[in-house]
Each structure stands twice: as C-alpha cells, then as structure tokens.
Write a protein that holds these residues in place. Structure first.
Motif, mmCIF file in Angstrom:
data_model
loop_
_atom_site.group_PDB
_atom_site.id
_atom_site.type_symbol
_atom_site.label_atom_id
_atom_site.label_comp_id
_atom_site.label_asym_id
_atom_site.label_seq_id
_atom_site.Cartn_x
_atom_site.Cartn_y
_atom_site.Cartn_z
ATOM 1 N N SER A 1 0.831 -1.203 0.000
ATOM 2 C CA SER A 1 0.000 0.000 0.000
ATOM 3 C C SER A 1 0.867 1.255 0.000
ATOM 4 C CB SER A 1 -0.929 0.014 1.216
ATOM 5 O OG SER A 1 -0.187 0.200 2.406
ATOM 6 N N THR A 2 0.284 2.360 -0.463
ATOM 7 C CA THR A 2 0.989 3.633 -0.494
ATOM 8 C C THR A 2 1.418 4.058 0.902
ATOM 9 O OG1 THR A 2 -0.336 4.311 -2.406
ATOM 10 C CG2 THR A 2 0.805 6.043 -1.199
ATOM 11 N N GLU A 3 0.559 3.828 1.888
ATOM 12 C CA GLU A 3 0.871 4.213 3.265
ATOM 13 C C GLU A 3 2.078 3.430 3.792
ATOM 14 O OE1 GLU A 3 -3.091 5.291 2.148
ATOM 15 O OE2 GLU A 3 -2.106 3.335 2.147
ATOM 16 N N ASP A 4 2.166 2.140 3.457
ATOM 17 C CA ASP A 4 3.295 1.335 3.922
ATOM 18 C C ASP A 4 4.585 1.706 3.198
ATOM 19 O OD1 ASP A 4 1.937 -0.063 5.860
ATOM 20 O OD2 ASP A 4 1.340 -1.693 4.522
ATOM 21 N N SER A 64 1.317 -2.560 7.760
ATOM 22 C CA SER A 64 -0.071 -2.951 8.029
ATOM 23 C C SER A 64 -0.292 -4.449 7.883
ATOM 24 C CB SER A 64 -1.017 -2.204 7.085
ATOM 25 O OG SER A 64 -0.740 -2.524 5.734
ATOM 26 N N TYR A 89 4.128 -8.596 4.084
ATOM 27 C CA TYR A 89 4.247 -8.737 2.638
ATOM 28 C C TYR A 89 5.315 -9.778 2.301
ATOM 29 C CZ TYR A 89 1.671 -4.312 2.435
ATOM 30 O OH TYR A 89 0.725 -3.328 2.569
ATOM 31 N N SER A 119 5.353 -9.468 -3.407
ATOM 32 C CA SER A 119 4.493 -8.289 -3.292
ATOM 33 C C SER A 119 5.153 -7.061 -3.914
ATOM 34 C CB SER A 119 4.181 -8.011 -1.819
ATOM 35 O OG SER A 119 3.385 -9.027 -1.251
ATOM 36 N N THR A 131 3.517 -4.735 -6.724
ATOM 37 C CA THR A 131 3.403 -3.288 -6.535
ATOM 38 C C THR A 131 3.893 -2.540 -7.760
ATOM 39 O OG1 THR A 131 3.823 -3.606 -4.170
ATOM 40 C CG2 THR A 131 4.034 -1.369 -5.028
ATOM 41 N N ASN A 164 -6.647 -1.496 -6.217
ATOM 42 C CA ASN A 164 -5.876 -1.131 -5.044
ATOM 43 C C ASN A 164 -6.813 -0.670 -3.931
ATOM 44 O OD1 ASN A 164 -6.522 1.648 -5.460
ATOM 45 N ND2 ASN A 164 -4.845 1.804 -6.928
ATOM 46 N N GLU A 165 -6.251 -0.476 -2.747
ATOM 47 C CA GLU A 165 -7.079 -0.148 -1.583
ATOM 48 C C GLU A 165 -7.782 1.191 -1.746
ATOM 49 O OE1 GLU A 165 -5.001 -0.420 2.066
ATOM 50 O OE2 GLU A 165 -4.706 -2.588 1.948
ATOM 51 N N ASN A 166 -7.088 2.170 -2.319
ATOM 52 C CA ASN A 166 -7.712 3.485 -2.522
ATOM 53 C C ASN A 166 -8.935 3.389 -3.420
ATOM 54 O OD1 ASN A 166 -5.841 4.786 -0.934
ATOM 55 N ND2 ASN A 166 -4.480 5.289 -2.640
ATOM 56 N N ARG A 219 -11.846 1.725 -1.585
ATOM 57 C CA ARG A 219 -12.517 2.672 -0.679
ATOM 58 C C ARG A 219 -13.382 3.642 -1.461
ATOM 59 N NH1 ARG A 219 -7.511 2.542 2.344
ATOM 60 N NH2 ARG A 219 -6.700 4.240 1.048
#
Length: 449
Positions: free
Chosen positions: A131-134, A289, A292, A296, A300, A335-337, A340
């Motif tokens: 993820s972008t946050e990670d 989070s 991985y 992964s 990505t 992706n997660e974004n 959401r």
C-alpha cells in the motif's frame, strides 16, 4: 576443440534444466500419488503400470485427494499437482499423458475442478501489492529499517530498491547474485542508472527462451533530489562497504561497526532462506499494516506502472513477462484506494451517509499547505499568505451529504462539491471558478486587472 565430459556432468545438466519451484512441484506431486497408491493398492510404484491402469488410478486420485485437515484442495493446488505428475510421467516414464488412453481421467479432472469452484475453492491467493501508506513508512526519513547509516538498513534499502526498480521476481537467484550482477552506467542525458548486467535463467526464461527475450530491461535511475536516499548513491555506498574477499552481493552485516569502517559486512553470504523471506522481516521491523512477501514488491511495481498508463508491452520488457495475460493478473486488481472510493460512491448513492466537516482531520497548517498546493498549480494565481489567512479565518464549512464530495488523491484531502462561496469566500480582485469534471473539482484563480 572439444572438452572431456563425464556422465555425471550430463546428469547434472539435465537435473538443473528445471527451476527449483518446478522440481519442488514435481517431487510433491509424485509423493502424493505414491501415497495414494500405497493406500489403495499396497504399492507406491507406478512407473511400470500400463496406460490403462494409470488412467484408472488417476481417475480415483483426482476425486479423493484432500488437504491434511480433510478439506478440498483449491483449484490452483490441484492444477499444480497435475502439472508436476504429468511432467514426471512424460520426462521419466516417457508416457504421453495427452493421448486418448487418458481421456476418461481428464474428464474426471475437469469435473473435479468444476465441483471445487462450486464449493468456493476456485479463488487464487494473489500476493497483495504494498500500500501507499506502507511505502511511505519504509522511506520515511526516520525509518530504522531503511537507515542507510547502518549495515542492516543499507542492505535492506538496496535490496528493496533493486527488487522494486528492476521489477525482479520474488526469490529467484537472489543467493546467486554477485557484485557484478548489476552495473552502473550513464545515459545520453548524463543521468546515472543501475541495470542488470548479467543474464540469468528464471521461471520465464529457460531453455525455450528466444534470443530477443530478456529477464528485464528496467533501469534504476538516480534521484539527486533524494540526497543520501538516492537509489544509485545507496547502491554505490553498499558496494563500497562489502567484504573485498567475497563476491556474493548479499553478505551478512557486522554486529559491530562504525561509519568510518571500510567494511560493514562479513566474509559470509546471507542464506537463501533469509533472502526468500526478507520482505516479511522488513514488514515486521517497519511495523507495516500486513506481512508482505518478496513477490508483493513485483506486484506493486506492475500495478503502479499499469495505473500510470504504461503499455503492457513496455511493462513486459521491464518485468520479463512473456505474455500480456500474465500482466493482466496484476492489472485487473483494485488497489485499496480504489476499493474505498467505490464503496464510498455506493454509500453516497444510498443518501444515508454524511461526511465530516471539511478537512476536519487536518491541522490548520496542513489545510494551508493543501490549498497552497492547489493554488500553485495555476500559474495565474498570486495568493499571498495573508490571503490564505483571510480564507481560513473567515470561511465556514458546513456538513453536507457525502454524495456531494469526492476524494482528491493527489493532495490527499476531501474536496466538498458545493458552491464556491461555501468553500472559499470571494476575495477582492480574485475570481474563483470551480470546474466540475468527472467528479474532479478544480479551482482556478485569476487576477483581475
């Protein structure tokens, strides 16, 4: 001229023609089939069976195989078992498993797959992209796991950079890498980059690979604005700190070191199992989070390039994939974004969800910076800090239905879709024109002369 070749060398060549993962699949499949035959026939030997006897045993094998817990296998697992078993029969027993003698067992195999899918065992466990946050956590200036001033941190970052920028496969050939595997060069613009200098065999590039196929043409370019975190700079630093008498690229870090030490690593290579699970260890140390895997990183990279609109044929040249269908397995994922965003879109369609006040979760300085970033995109805007202060001191932001807002990922803020007067008051000499286009809100600021 000809070299003297012993029979053992020929045997080794034949044994090495398959990848490690293929050998593992063959061994597991054959052992499972032998175990099945032992329980049903009292003997695990099947090399001497006729095609008719093999066909009958395969029919029963496909429908009776279960996990250790007694549950049905997944479709992908049964496919792997069939592949390993059939490859062994073809290579070792010289039996053509595609012949008409095996039609009945093949029909049972297809029926077993259909039944598995009906029972919910048809899903594939894809390795999730990071993820972008990670990713931000990993490359944060205060991150310990990528601290380039320590042997472990420097090695972790260089390893991740090479895996990321060169889009490498998860665990293949990591232990075989040497100081000469990657080279440094400069392109026509004078910009430095790291590239893979030595070819290698992997899952996609074996004996059947054509001369124009490549393991990957990707480059890791220098990022001067990143300072000490520039991937090329850290790669050079890592090479300079390696033990001079060991050619392995991945060497065990010294427990005691100082910045002035010429060598930071032992005369001992990192084990293949450690390298195979390195991303999982990095995930733990960085408190990401989720855990991985090495693969992964590849997921990505391909997902990011596809999201950026890079053509599949170009991604293939960078990643080393042989066909576009393999790329689609990454490109088709959300992706997660995006997940959401889709869920929020459906929630807003129900008209029952309301959003929080505008930028309620951000501090005042964050609000100013976010708006300043928006304004800087328009070359005609000349708002001063005084203007910004007036905007945030005099504006009131009302709660409205979530159906009237969208997410602006670039600034990572929520933009309320409302009249411009509800968001930013009219300032003297400034005309604010909101353009609403495909759920994207752009505010253009023009100076009136």
């Amino acid at each position: 001229m000809f070299a003297d070749v012993e029979e053992s060398e020929i045997t080794k060549l034949l044994d090495d023609k398959d990848s490690v993962s293929t050998k593992r699949t063959i061994k597991r499949s054959v052992n499972l089939f032998r175990t099945f035959l032992m329980e049903k026939r009292g003997s695990g030997e099947f090399e001497g069976l006729s095609k008719e006897e093999l066909n009958e045993n395969l029919r029963l094998f496909y429908v009776s195989i279960r996990t250790k817990a007694g549950t049905s296998l997944k479709v992908s697992s049964l496919n792997n078992i069939k592949y390993g078993l059939f490859k062994y029969l073809k290579d070792t027993c010289k039996i053509d498993v595609d012949g008409p003698e095996f039609n009945e067992s093949k029909q049972v195999y297809k029926a077993a797959l259909t039944d598995m899918k009906k029972k919910g065992f048809g899903s594939v466990d894809h390795k999730p992209p990071i993820s972008t946050e990670d990713l931000k956590k990993l490359y944060d200036s205060e991150s310990i796991v990528f601290n380039v001033n320590t042997p472990c941190g420097l090695q972790n970052k260089v390893w991740f950079d090479l895996m990321f920028y060169l889009c490498r496969r998860g665990r293949e050939n990591l232990r075989k890498m040497t100081k000469k595997t990657f080279g440094i060069d400069t392109d026509a613009t004078g910009r430095e980059f790291v590239y893979q200098a030595i070819d290698e065999a992997d899952k996609n590039h074996g004996s059947n690979a054509t001369p124009d196929e490549t393991i990957g043409e990707a480059r890791m370019y220098a990022q001067p604005q990143s300072g000490d975190m520039c991937p090329v700079i850290t790669f050079k630093k890592y090479l300079s700190k390696l033990h001079k008498k060991l050619e392995a690229l991945w060497q065990r870090p010294l427990e005691a070191f100082s910045e002035e030490n010429e060598t930071w690593y032992c005369r001992s290579p990192v084990g293949k199992n450690t390298l195979a699970c390195l991303m999982s260890e990095i995930s733990k140390k960085a408190n990401l989070s989720r855990l991985y895997t090495n693969h992964s990183i590849r997921a990505t990279v391909i997902t990011a390039m596809d999201d950026a609109g890079i053509e599949a044929r170009h991604i293939m040249r960078a990643s080393g994939h042989k066909n576009e269908s393999s790329i689609r397995s990454y490109a088709c994922r959300l992706n997660e974004n995006k997940k959401r965003e889709m869920s929020d879109c459906l929630s807003s369609a129900l008209g029952t969800v309301t959003c929080n006040k505008y930028l309620a979760t951000e501090s005042r300085s964050d609000q100013e910076n976010s708006l300043a970033n928006l304004i800087e995109e328009d070359p005609l805007a000349n708002l001063t800090k005084t203007d910004l202060d007036e905007i945030f001191n005099n504006s009131t932001f009302e709660e409205i239905s979530s159906s009237n807002y969208v997410t602006c990922e670039k600034q990572e803020i929520s933009v309320l879709r409302a009249q411009s007067s509800n968001i930013i008051p009219q300032l003297p000499g400034i005309q604010i024109c909101p353009n609403l286009n495909n759920c994207t809100v752009n505010f253009n600021f023009y100076n009136q002369k």
